[in-house]
Design an enzyme around this catalytic site. Sequence first.
Site, PDB file in Angstrom:
ATOM      1  CE  LYS A 121      32.771  26.201  63.168  1.00  0.00           C
ATOM      2  NZ  LYS A 121      32.784  25.989  62.191  1.00  0.00           N
ATOM      3  CG  ASN A 122      29.649  22.824  62.450  1.00  0.00           C
ATOM      4  OD1 ASN A 122      30.598  23.276  62.443  1.00  0.00           O
ATOM      5  ND2 ASN A 122      29.804  21.578  63.465  1.00  0.00           N
ATOM      6  NE  ARG A 164      36.086  18.863  55.813  1.00  0.00           N
ATOM      7  CZ  ARG A 164      36.503  18.482  54.438  1.00  0.00           C
ATOM      8  NH1 ARG A 164      37.419  18.243  53.561  1.00  0.00           N
ATOM      9  NH2 ARG A 164      36.495  17.457  54.948  1.00  0.00           N
ATOM     10  CB  CYS A 197      40.570  24.452  61.679  1.00  0.00           C
ATOM     11  SG  CYS A 197      39.754  25.487  62.084  1.00  0.00           S
ATOM     12  N   PRO A 225      39.939  15.646  53.536  1.00  0.00           N
ATOM     13  CG  PRO A 225      39.931  12.682  52.736  1.00  0.00           C
ATOM     14  CD  PRO A 225      40.121  14.374  53.848  1.00  0.00           C
ATOM     15  CG  ASP A 278      37.630  10.807  49.930  1.00  0.00           C
ATOM     16  OD1 ASP A 278      37.832  11.629  50.957  1.00  0.00           O
ATOM     17  OD2 ASP A 278      37.930   9.262  50.077  1.00  0.00           O
ATOM     18  CG  ASP A 304      33.434  20.146  66.539  1.00  0.00           C
ATOM     19  OD1 ASP A 304      33.595  21.138  65.699  1.00  0.00           O
ATOM     20  OD2 ASP A 304      33.441  18.952  66.721  1.00  0.00           O
TER      21      ASP A 304
END
Length: 417
Positions: free
Chosen positions: A22-23, A92, A116, A122, A124, A304
């Site tokens: 997935k990632n 995200r 999630c 954030p 940033d 994870d």
Amino acid sequence: MKSYIIEGGRRLIGEVNISGSKNASLPIIATTILNGDITRLYNIPQIQDTKITLDILKILGCKIRKNSGKIEINSKGITKTEIPENLMTQMRSTVILAGAILGRFKKVTFSYPGGCEIGARPIDLHLQAFRKLGIQVEENAGFIECSCDKIVASEINLDFPSVGATENIILATTLAEGTTIINNAAMEPEIIDLANCLNQMGAKIAGAGTNVIKIEGVKKLKGIGYKVMPDRIEAGTFLCATAITGGRVRVNNVMPQCIIPVIHKLQEAGCKLDVEKNYIEIIAPKRLKPLEIKTMPYPGFPTDMQQIFGAMLTVAKGTSIVVENIFENRFKYISELKRLGADVTLEGKTAIIKGKRKLIGATVKASDLRGGASLVVAGLVAKGITKVENIDYLLRGYENLNKKMNLIGANIKEVGG
Ligand code: UD1
């Protein structure tokens, strides 16, 4: 709302095939925006997160064709540079599409990403990096508008080795003029997969997998065929699921070198592992030993896997200590594990897990992807029936989790809609 109904107490025995990562799939799908050509991707898992990413690409103007394990993306006709808010907020990692759109079109508009609820998360570092690349970033009423005449290759020092920020910088600078250097880059295997894919398209990226990545901008990228790496977290989930049930399973399509801390911790817990080039066979003991675990950026123990190990250790013989250093909210599953009878105390970012002989089935609720998976793993040994509600989180990241587990001896039914 969909749920899993799990009948506990069955040993997992047999063989399971791990899906594509997935990632790795998410940034690799994003690369296809950059080449303005046709890319064929293989081994993309059919999960909600890849579906949303492809839906966004379609809205931007890509033509997408799927057939038997292959996804063909033609990005020639992209006309839009706005990521729709309703899809952006669903996960995200949509934020890395911003880097790819910027890389090709020098402008993008998006809203704050979702995902999630496992911490402040954030962006940033992403926005700081964009600014360092000469991109104007304006934030108004939840929307972020980025634009520039050209991306200025630069040296970027990340305050933290953020996976998403590293990927975003790579995507934004592959087509820039000049050489960009990322110091304190994330070293995850998925970043190597991203760089390999881009390099095959014609990019010049060196150092992926180390903490200094050098991206020498190129003028153009070409369409290619690329197979995404296997999912190391899914592999770890099946290894732990086997371990908790005292089972014996051969986990196929694994890159063992990417899960070394997971392998070592399972061995420390008393499991026997036959680690081969593409598979791992695990033989679990009758009762697991307790562990001490601290999550760290790669190559440390993956955050994870923290929740999955947390569930596994609720039935170990002794007390385990689990420290979460990456995401502050990755302990939400603990209150649900307690409903199953687990004995866990939370002190800040540390969970103290006193292993019990057994868990008892109950109704629990997934609150995030890996937390949900941890409840399924616990349900495999809980006496009687465990109902895991809210499994939509799980469907975001695991391809056919219940079907795959049932093939090796579990009894998990999906109910509701
Ligand atoms: C990725 C993975 C996720 C994994 C995580 C850490 C994907 C789709 N997701 O998430 O499964 O758990 O890496 O290995 O690949 N942070 C900031 N500012 C930023 C960016 C991040 O403070 O701009 C913080 C986050 O809040 C978090 C930490 O850095 O505490 C790690 O985040 P990051 O490495 O960026 O994770 P993701 O890319 O979101």
